[in-house]
Write a protein that holds these residues in place. Structure first.
Motif, mmCIF file in Angstrom:
data_model
loop_
_atom_site.group_PDB
_atom_site.id
_atom_site.type_symbol
_atom_site.label_atom_id
_atom_site.label_comp_id
_atom_site.label_asym_id
_atom_site.label_seq_id
_atom_site.Cartn_x
_atom_site.Cartn_y
_atom_site.Cartn_z
ATOM 1 N N ALA A 1 60.050 40.019 46.833
ATOM 2 C CA ALA A 1 61.268 40.769 47.128
ATOM 3 C C ALA A 1 60.987 42.261 47.261
ATOM 4 C CB ALA A 1 62.310 40.531 46.038
ATOM 5 N N ALA A 2 60.049 42.770 46.496
ATOM 6 C CA ALA A 2 59.764 44.196 46.506
ATOM 7 C C ALA A 2 58.897 44.609 47.693
ATOM 8 C CB ALA A 2 59.064 44.601 45.210
ATOM 9 N N GLN A 3 57.938 43.766 48.093
ATOM 10 C CA GLN A 3 56.965 44.229 49.073
ATOM 11 C C GLN A 3 56.776 43.308 50.273
ATOM 12 O OE1 GLN A 3 53.386 45.195 46.992
ATOM 13 N NE2 GLN A 3 54.407 46.695 45.701
ATOM 14 N N GLY A 4 57.605 42.316 50.411
ATOM 15 C CA GLY A 4 57.482 41.427 51.563
ATOM 16 C C GLY A 4 56.489 40.316 51.315
ATOM 17 N N PRO A 5 56.341 39.425 52.296
ATOM 18 C CA PRO A 5 55.503 38.249 52.062
ATOM 19 C C PRO A 5 54.010 38.527 51.985
ATOM 20 C CG PRO A 5 56.380 38.227 54.292
ATOM 21 C CD PRO A 5 57.022 39.374 53.581
ATOM 22 N N VAL A 6 53.489 39.424 52.804
ATOM 23 C CA VAL A 6 52.044 39.643 52.837
ATOM 24 C C VAL A 6 51.593 40.460 51.629
ATOM 25 C CG1 VAL A 6 50.140 40.672 54.118
ATOM 26 C CG2 VAL A 6 51.940 39.441 55.326
ATOM 27 N N TYR A 7 52.138 41.660 51.476
ATOM 28 C CA TYR A 7 51.749 42.507 50.353
ATOM 29 C C TYR A 7 52.330 41.993 49.044
ATOM 30 C CZ TYR A 7 49.924 45.748 53.762
ATOM 31 O OH TYR A 7 49.194 46.319 54.761
ATOM 32 N N GLY A 8 53.417 41.272 49.110
ATOM 33 C CA GLY A 8 54.019 40.704 47.901
ATOM 34 C C GLY A 8 53.119 39.657 47.264
ATOM 35 N N ALA A 9 52.466 38.865 48.110
ATOM 36 C CA ALA A 9 51.541 37.867 47.570
ATOM 37 C C ALA A 9 50.367 38.542 46.858
ATOM 38 C CB ALA A 9 51.037 36.961 48.684
ATOM 39 N N VAL A 10 49.839 39.583 47.470
ATOM 40 C CA VAL A 10 48.717 40.305 46.870
ATOM 41 C C VAL A 10 49.162 41.001 45.587
ATOM 42 C CG1 VAL A 10 47.076 42.190 47.215
ATOM 43 C CG2 VAL A 10 47.559 40.598 49.074
ATOM 44 N N ALA A 11 50.319 41.662 45.644
ATOM 45 C CA ALA A 11 50.825 42.357 44.458
ATOM 46 C C ALA A 11 51.166 41.373 43.344
ATOM 47 C CB ALA A 11 52.056 43.186 44.820
ATOM 48 N N GLY A 12 51.747 40.235 43.689
ATOM 49 C CA GLY A 12 52.100 39.242 42.677
ATOM 50 C C GLY A 12 50.874 38.659 41.991
ATOM 51 N N LEU A 13 49.859 38.321 42.785
ATOM 52 C CA LEU A 13 48.632 37.790 42.187
ATOM 53 C C LEU A 13 47.900 38.855 41.370
ATOM 54 C CD1 LEU A 13 47.340 35.520 45.069
ATOM 55 C CD2 LEU A 13 48.484 34.845 42.957
ATOM 56 N N GLY A 14 47.973 40.094 41.825
ATOM 57 C CA GLY A 14 47.386 41.182 41.039
ATOM 58 C C GLY A 14 48.115 41.377 39.717
ATOM 59 N N ALA A 15 49.442 41.307 39.748
ATOM 60 C CA ALA A 15 50.221 41.436 38.514
ATOM 61 C C ALA A 15 49.916 40.281 37.563
ATOM 62 C CB ALA A 15 51.712 41.476 38.840
ATOM 63 N N LEU A 16 49.787 39.072 38.111
ATOM 64 C CA LEU A 16 49.454 37.930 37.266
ATOM 65 C C LEU A 16 48.056 38.076 36.662
ATOM 66 C CD1 LEU A 16 50.942 34.992 39.355
ATOM 67 C CD2 LEU A 16 51.769 35.862 37.159
ATOM 68 N N SER A 17 47.125 38.602 37.426
ATOM 69 C CA SER A 17 45.778 38.833 36.897
ATOM 70 C C SER A 17 45.801 39.879 35.787
ATOM 71 C CB SER A 17 44.837 39.294 38.009
ATOM 72 O OG SER A 17 44.707 38.296 38.974
ATOM 73 N N PHE A 18 46.566 40.941 36.002
ATOM 74 C CA PHE A 18 46.697 41.971 34.968
ATOM 75 C C PHE A 18 47.325 41.386 33.709
ATOM 76 C CE2 PHE A 18 49.501 44.958 32.800
ATOM 77 C CZ PHE A 18 48.568 45.885 32.351
ATOM 78 N N GLY A 19 48.406 40.615 33.879
ATOM 79 C CA GLY A 19 49.077 40.015 32.730
ATOM 80 C C GLY A 19 48.167 39.077 31.964
ATOM 81 N N ALA A 20 47.394 38.266 32.684
ATOM 82 C CA ALA A 20 46.484 37.336 32.024
ATOM 83 C C ALA A 20 45.406 38.085 31.239
ATOM 84 C CB ALA A 20 45.841 36.420 33.057
ATOM 85 N N GLY A 21 44.838 39.114 31.850
ATOM 86 C CA GLY A 21 43.795 39.879 31.171
ATOM 87 C C GLY A 21 44.306 40.621 29.956
ATOM 88 N N ALA A 22 45.461 41.266 30.096
ATOM 89 C CA ALA A 22 46.018 42.031 28.977
ATOM 90 C C ALA A 22 46.368 41.121 27.802
ATOM 91 C CB ALA A 22 47.259 42.799 29.446
ATOM 92 N N VAL A 23 46.987 39.999 28.094
ATOM 93 C CA VAL A 23 47.382 39.084 27.019
ATOM 94 C C VAL A 23 46.151 38.423 26.402
ATOM 95 C CG1 VAL A 23 48.645 36.953 26.528
ATOM 96 C CG2 VAL A 23 49.693 38.733 27.913
#
Length: 135
Positions: free
Chosen positions: A57-79
């Motif tokens: 919703a924030a960045q569209g389908p192309v960049y949103g997929a990259v941003a979402g997977l990056g956020a999930l990677s950050f969340g997994a690493g931090a936790v």
């Protein structure tokens, strides 16, 4: 929306982490039941989906997929780092008796002591047959 995506990713992986027996016992001081484990995992998957939806919703389908997977990677690493490296503040902070027995058992086996099995640890302490175990 990007901050919301990061927050949802962290919350989702906290729920995944608490859905494991070890981290649930260590952090919350309670045994994890089968129903609670299933519930925590379902909520975690909802969090992953909501994180990806917020990123799309924030960045569209192309960049949103990259941003979402990056956020999930950050969340997994931090936790992962938090759950494994931060000291637990629950009621069991002095250490679990079973964990202490296992570590003494490993130490005794490393030194070649005969009485290194988990059942024989108390007997070895009583009879002082293993000098490597604490009294």
């Amino acid at each position: 929306m990007t901050a919301l995506c990061l927050l949802l990713a962290v919350v989702a992986f906290v729920l995944f982490g608490l859905a494991t027996d070890h981290h649930h016992q260590q952090r919350l001081g309670q045994r994890l039941t089968r129903g609670r484990k299933r519930h925590l995992r379902r909520l975690a998957w909802v969090g992953v989906g909501a994180c990806l939806a917020a990123a799309f919703a924030a960045q569209g389908p192309v960049y949103g997929a990259v941003a979402g997977l990056g956020a999930l990677s950050f969340g997994a690493g931090a936790v992962f780092l938090f759950l494994n490296l931060a000291p637990a503040g629950g009621p069991d902070t002095k250490g679990n008796r079973n964990e202490v027995q296992v570590s003494h058992s490993i130490r005794a086996r490393m030194h070649g002591c005969r009485s290194a099995g988990p059942r024989s640890l108390d007997r070895a302490r009583r009879h002082r047959s293993c000098p490597h175990l604490p009294r």
